[in-house]
Design a protein around this motif. Structure first.
Motif, PDB file in Angstrom:
ATOM      1  N   ALA A   1      -5.655  -0.406 -11.047  1.00 23.74           N
ATOM      2  CA  ALA A   1      -4.236  -0.133 -10.797  1.00 23.74           C
ATOM      3  C   ALA A   1      -4.004   0.232  -9.339  1.00 23.74           C
ATOM      4  CB  ALA A   1      -3.752   0.997 -11.709  1.00 23.74           C
ATOM      5  N   SER A   2      -4.965   0.906  -8.730  1.00 23.18           N
ATOM      6  CA  SER A   2      -4.859   1.283  -7.327  1.00 23.18           C
ATOM      7  C   SER A   2      -4.794   0.047  -6.428  1.00 23.18           C
ATOM      8  CB  SER A   2      -6.045   2.160  -6.946  1.00 23.18           C
ATOM      9  OG  SER A   2      -6.058   2.415  -5.559  1.00 23.18           O
ATOM     10  N   HIS A   3      -5.603  -0.974  -6.770  1.00 22.44           N
ATOM     11  CA  HIS A   3      -5.579  -2.200  -5.972  1.00 22.44           C
ATOM     12  C   HIS A   3      -4.272  -2.959  -6.171  1.00 22.44           C
ATOM     13  CE1 HIS A   3      -7.159  -6.371  -4.753  1.00 22.44           C
ATOM     14  NE2 HIS A   3      -6.961  -5.662  -3.671  1.00 22.44           N
ATOM     15  N   VAL A   4      -3.769  -2.971  -7.403  1.00 22.71           N
ATOM     16  CA  VAL A   4      -2.457  -3.594  -7.648  1.00 22.71           C
ATOM     17  C   VAL A   4      -1.383  -2.886  -6.820  1.00 22.71           C
ATOM     18  CG1 VAL A   4      -0.651  -4.016  -9.370  1.00 22.71           C
ATOM     19  CG2 VAL A   4      -3.058  -4.417  -9.954  1.00 22.71           C
ATOM     20  N   LYS A   5      -1.457  -1.561  -6.788  1.00 28.05           N
ATOM     21  CA  LYS A   5      -0.498  -0.778  -6.002  1.00 28.05           C
ATOM     22  C   LYS A   5      -0.590  -1.134  -4.518  1.00 28.05           C
ATOM     23  CE  LYS A   5       1.193   3.947  -5.376  1.00 28.05           C
ATOM     24  NZ  LYS A   5       0.994   5.372  -5.730  1.00 28.05           N
ATOM     25  N   ASP A   6      -1.822  -1.331  -4.033  1.00 25.80           N
ATOM     26  CA  ASP A   6      -2.020  -1.730  -2.632  1.00 25.80           C
ATOM     27  C   ASP A   6      -1.385  -3.092  -2.360  1.00 25.80           C
ATOM     28  OD1 ASP A   6      -3.397   0.598  -2.164  1.00 25.80           O
ATOM     29  OD2 ASP A   6      -5.399  -0.314  -2.288  1.00 25.80           O
ATOM     30  N   LEU A   7      -1.580  -4.027  -3.283  1.00 30.35           N
ATOM     31  CA  LEU A   7      -0.994  -5.374  -3.137  1.00 30.35           C
ATOM     32  C   LEU A   7       0.532  -5.296  -3.076  1.00 30.35           C
ATOM     33  CD1 LEU A   7      -2.905  -7.823  -5.534  1.00 30.35           C
ATOM     34  CD2 LEU A   7      -2.798  -7.917  -3.046  1.00 30.35           C
ATOM     35  N   VAL A   8       1.093  -4.507  -3.998  1.00 31.72           N
ATOM     36  CA  VAL A   8       2.550  -4.332  -4.014  1.00 31.72           C
ATOM     37  C   VAL A   8       3.012  -3.695  -2.709  1.00 31.72           C
ATOM     38  CG1 VAL A   8       4.434  -3.053  -5.127  1.00 31.72           C
ATOM     39  CG2 VAL A   8       2.757  -4.276  -6.522  1.00 31.72           C
ATOM     40  N   GLY A   9       2.216  -2.753  -2.194  1.00 27.16           N
ATOM     41  CA  GLY A   9       2.540  -2.125  -0.910  1.00 27.16           C
ATOM     42  C   GLY A   9       2.588  -3.137   0.225  1.00 27.16           C
ATOM     43  N   ILE A  10       1.670  -4.110   0.207  1.00 27.56           N
ATOM     44  CA  ILE A  10       1.671  -5.167   1.225  1.00 27.56           C
ATOM     45  C   ILE A  10       2.952  -5.992   1.118  1.00 27.56           C
ATOM     46  CG2 ILE A  10       0.521  -7.299   1.971  1.00 27.56           C
ATOM     47  CD1 ILE A  10      -2.138  -6.004   0.989  1.00 27.56           C
ATOM     48  N   VAL A  11       3.328  -6.317  -0.113  1.00 26.25           N
ATOM     49  CA  VAL A  11       4.570  -7.079  -0.337  1.00 26.25           C
ATOM     50  C   VAL A  11       5.771  -6.297   0.203  1.00 26.25           C
ATOM     51  CG1 VAL A  11       6.153  -7.988  -2.097  1.00 26.25           C
ATOM     52  CG2 VAL A  11       3.673  -8.327  -2.345  1.00 26.25           C
TER      53      VAL A  11
END
Length: 317
Positions: free
Chosen positions: A299-309
């Motif tokens: 979930a932390s990596h998904v959150k990072d991806l969303v942060g990039i978006v």
């Protein structure tokens, strides 16, 4: 007289065309496949070709290739496969900027022309693209879902069948979390005809099969130079069928979590009840400490991806 369902697919490449094939052959409804104007001949030709299978395979449905979003009006389900595929050496994350732009544009058109549709996102990087579609359409979270887990589980089951020699039909498995390297295996929920998988495979060997499933997409990219399409499309159509037939199936999908698994505000791979209303429920599980740690990391990596978006496209924050 019952009205036929209408399923639209945005993107007429390998995944989109394979979605159309499975959908038509299962007679789930009429099929519309849309692509960009530059690909008009290709998408119309592919769908005409597919329609000409119907007298042989004996399926009845209308099949349309188009470049006009007006043709998706009235869709019960819209599948988004549009975007650049992975090439050798590329990670899913490398695709972010280009594919956000594409999925954002597609989502704006879905909002305009098919506001009642359940939207299934397939474009990579999956977890970020589902978020992009949700933010762009403004649809309620039950109307937006991502296909990843159905594919990941199918790969895992395939490898277990290859290993054991048992029928894929008797293999039950569950994987959670982000798509790809961040997926969370749950061996204690994996069985063959109800018999725990550990009766047949050692934990060490099972981990090797999990690891192969994690990079299953990359393995195919290396072999043929582009992304997989038969199995991803099959995973999509499993979801489409659950929705249009209101089957109430529990499938691993990228669904919006609002507290389940301790995750809030993200689309992550979780057991999802799929029916006529799309995502009808996220099935929460009591994870042990090891599983919870893996899920938190995913979930932390998904959150990072969303942060990039969000950083690249502040309007999606």
């Amino acid at each position: 007289m019952a009205k036929r369902s209408k399923i639209s697919v945005i993107g007429g490449g390998n995944v989109g065309a394979s979605c159309a094939l499975w959908t038509a052959s299962k007679e789930l409804g009429d099929v519309v496949v849309l692509d960009i104007p530059q690909a008009e001949g290709m998408v119309k030709g592919k769908m005409l070709d597919l329609a000409q299978c119907s007298p042989i395979e004996l399926f009845d449905c209308n099949i349309t290739g188009t470049t006009d979003y007006k043709d998706i009006a009235g869709s019960e389900v819209v599948v988004v496969t549009a975007g650049l595929p992975r090439k050798p050496g590329m990670s899913r994350d490398d695709l972010i900027e280009t594919n956000v732009k594409i999925v954002k544009s597609v989502s704006e058109n879905i909002k305009q022309h098919a506001p009642e549709a359940i939207v299934i996102v397939v474009s990579n990087p999956l977890d970020a693209m589902v978020y992009t579609a949700w933010k762009t359409t403004g649809f309620p979270t039950n109307q937006i879902v991502g296909q990843a887990g159905c594919l990941d589980v199918a790969r895992f089951k395939t490898f277990i069948a290859m290993e054991t020699g048992f029928s894929v039909e008797d293999i039950n498995a569950l994987l959670l979390g982000g798509h790809g390297d961040d997926m969370v295996p749950l061996p204690r929920f994996t069985n063959i005809a109800g018999i725990p998988i550990t009766q047949f495979i050692t934990e060490a060997r099972l981990q090797e099969l999990v690891d192969r499933a994690k990079v299953g997409g990359g393995e195919i990219v290396k072999l043929m130079g582009t992304s997989a399409y038969y199995a991803p499309a099959s995973g999509v159509v499993q979801m489409v069928e659950a929705i249009v037939k209101d089957k109430k199936r529990i499938l691993p999908c990228a669904s919006y979590c609002s507290g389940e698994f301790g995750i809030d505000g993200l689309f992550v791979g979780v057991p999802t009840l799929l029916g006529a209303n799309g995502v009808e429920k996220v099935i929460d599980l009591d994870l042990n400490a090891d599983e919870k740690a893996l899920m938190d990391e995913s979930a932390s990596h998904v959150k990072d991806l969303v942060g990039i978006v969000q950083k690249m496209f502040p309007e999606l924050a």
